[in-house]
Design an enzyme around this catalytic site. Sequence first.
Site, PDB file in Angstrom:
ATOM      1  N   GLY A  32      52.145  22.777  66.148  1.00  0.00           N
ATOM      2  CA  GLY A  32      51.338  23.582  67.049  1.00  0.00           C
ATOM      3  C   GLY A  32      51.857  24.966  67.361  1.00  0.00           C
ATOM      4  O   GLY A  32      51.301  25.645  68.223  1.00  0.00           O
TER       5      GLY A  32
ATOM      6  N   TRP B  26      51.735  27.852  65.703  1.00  0.00           N
ATOM      7  CA  TRP B  26      50.781  28.937  65.474  1.00  0.00           C
ATOM      8  C   TRP B  26      49.605  28.867  66.439  1.00  0.00           C
ATOM      9  O   TRP B  26      49.152  29.893  66.951  1.00  0.00           O
ATOM     10  CB  TRP B  26      50.290  28.895  64.023  1.00  0.00           C
ATOM     11  CG  TRP B  26      51.256  29.528  63.066  1.00  0.00           C
ATOM     12  CD1 TRP B  26      52.606  29.654  63.224  1.00  0.00           C
ATOM     13  CD2 TRP B  26      50.947  30.127  61.817  1.00  0.00           C
ATOM     14  NE1 TRP B  26      53.155  30.278  62.145  1.00  0.00           N
ATOM     15  CE2 TRP B  26      52.162  30.577  61.257  1.00  0.00           C
ATOM     16  CE3 TRP B  26      49.769  30.297  61.098  1.00  0.00           C
ATOM     17  CZ2 TRP B  26      52.231  31.216  60.014  1.00  0.00           C
ATOM     18  CZ3 TRP B  26      49.828  30.927  59.859  1.00  0.00           C
ATOM     19  CH2 TRP B  26      51.038  31.388  59.323  1.00  0.00           C
TER      20      TRP B  26
ATOM     21  N   ASP C  69      44.982  19.064  61.486  1.00  0.00           N
ATOM     22  CA  ASP C  69      46.146  18.602  60.730  1.00  0.00           C
ATOM     23  C   ASP C  69      46.021  17.112  60.487  1.00  0.00           C
ATOM     24  O   ASP C  69      45.461  16.381  61.310  1.00  0.00           O
ATOM     25  CB  ASP C  69      47.448  18.909  61.471  1.00  0.00           C
ATOM     26  CG  ASP C  69      48.652  18.943  60.538  1.00  0.00           C
ATOM     27  OD1 ASP C  69      48.914  17.928  59.853  1.00  0.00           O
ATOM     28  OD2 ASP C  69      49.344  19.966  60.488  1.00  0.00           O
TER      29      ASP C  69
ATOM     30  N   ASP D 197      42.459  14.607  57.665  1.00  0.00           N
ATOM     31  CA  ASP D 197      42.628  15.307  56.395  1.00  0.00           C
ATOM     32  C   ASP D 197      41.308  15.977  56.031  1.00  0.00           C
ATOM     33  O   ASP D 197      40.329  15.295  55.703  1.00  0.00           O
ATOM     34  CB  ASP D 197      43.036  14.294  55.320  1.00  0.00           C
ATOM     35  CG  ASP D 197      43.368  14.935  53.989  1.00  0.00           C
ATOM     36  OD1 ASP D 197      43.012  16.115  53.790  1.00  0.00           O
ATOM     37  OD2 ASP D 197      43.978  14.256  53.143  1.00  0.00           O
TER      38      ASP D 197
ATOM     39  N   ASP E 148      49.590  27.555  57.645  1.00  0.00           N
ATOM     40  CA  ASP E 148      51.036  27.439  57.427  1.00  0.00           C
ATOM     41  C   ASP E 148      51.323  26.111  56.726  1.00  0.00           C
ATOM     42  O   ASP E 148      52.413  25.557  56.837  1.00  0.00           O
ATOM     43  CB  ASP E 148      51.772  27.521  58.770  1.00  0.00           C
ATOM     44  CG  ASP E 148      53.250  27.846  58.606  1.00  0.00           C
ATOM     45  OD1 ASP E 148      53.594  28.576  57.664  1.00  0.00           O
ATOM     46  OD2 ASP E 148      54.070  27.367  59.416  1.00  0.00           O
TER      47      ASP E 148
ATOM     48  N   LYS F  60      50.587  30.860  54.099  1.00  0.00           N
ATOM     49  CA  LYS F  60      51.913  30.717  53.501  1.00  0.00           C
ATOM     50  C   LYS F  60      51.766  30.308  52.041  1.00  0.00           C
ATOM     51  O   LYS F  60      51.057  29.360  51.722  1.00  0.00           O
ATOM     52  CB  LYS F  60      52.729  29.664  54.254  1.00  0.00           C
ATOM     53  CG  LYS F  60      54.089  29.385  53.596  1.00  0.00           C
ATOM     54  CD  LYS F  60      55.041  28.662  54.527  1.00  0.00           C
ATOM     55  CE  LYS F  60      54.588  27.244  54.836  1.00  0.00           C
ATOM     56  NZ  LYS F  60      55.513  26.574  55.771  1.00  0.00           N
TER      57      LYS F  60
END
Length: 209
Positions: A63, A65, A83, A99, A124, A164
Site C-alpha cells: 500500500g 503507493w 492486488d 487477480d 509497481d 516499474k
Amino acid sequence: MANKKHKASSQRWLDEHFDDEYVKKAQRLGLRSRAVFKLEEINIKDRLIKPGMKVVDLGAAPGGWSEYAVKVVGDKGQVVACDILPMDAIVGVDFLEGDFREEEVLDALLTRINGKNIDVVMSDMAANMTGNESADSARSMYLVELALDMCSQVLKPNGAFVVKVFQGAGFEDYMKATRAVFKAVKTRKPESSRARSREVYLVATGYKG
C-alpha cells in the site's frame, strides 16, 4: 547449483533490506514500504499525480503507493487499488483483492473505475523471482504488458502511466509499445531504487487514447 545461487541472492537481499536507509526511514515515519519514496521522487520531478485526480494502483500491496497517492489527490480525488495479495485498509482508497487477469476480478475493477476517466495508472508490480533469469524476465514483462493494456481500458486522453520495468529481454520492445500510445516516455531511476537493481520506472504522459 541454481538453487544455491537463488538462496545466496535471497540472503543478500535480506541483508541489504534491513540495512537500507529507506527501509529505516519508512519504519521511522510509519509508512508501509520504502517504495513510497520512489513514487514521491518521480511525482516531484514529473508532477503526474495532482489534487482531485483519479488514480489506479496495480499491484498495490502493501500500500505504499496508494498511501502516497491518496494524500496527493485529496478528498476530491479517487484511488482505486488492486492486488492478488491482501492489503490493510487505507482511508480514501477503494481496494479490490484479486487477480485482475481473471475476468470476474477485472469486471469488478472496471465497474469501480466506471469508464475511461482515470488520470494516472501506476504499477509497481513485480513477479516472484525464481533465479532463472530468462523465466523471471518473461514473467516480469508479462506483468508490465498487462499494466499497459489496462491503460487502454481506463485512461482518459492525455492521461499518464508510471510502471516499474526490469531492463533486459523485451525492454526495448516494451518501450516502443509504450511510445506508440503515449506522446512522451521517460526513464527514471529514483535514488531510493537500489543501485544494483535492474529496475527502472517508465513515466509516460499524454495518452493518445
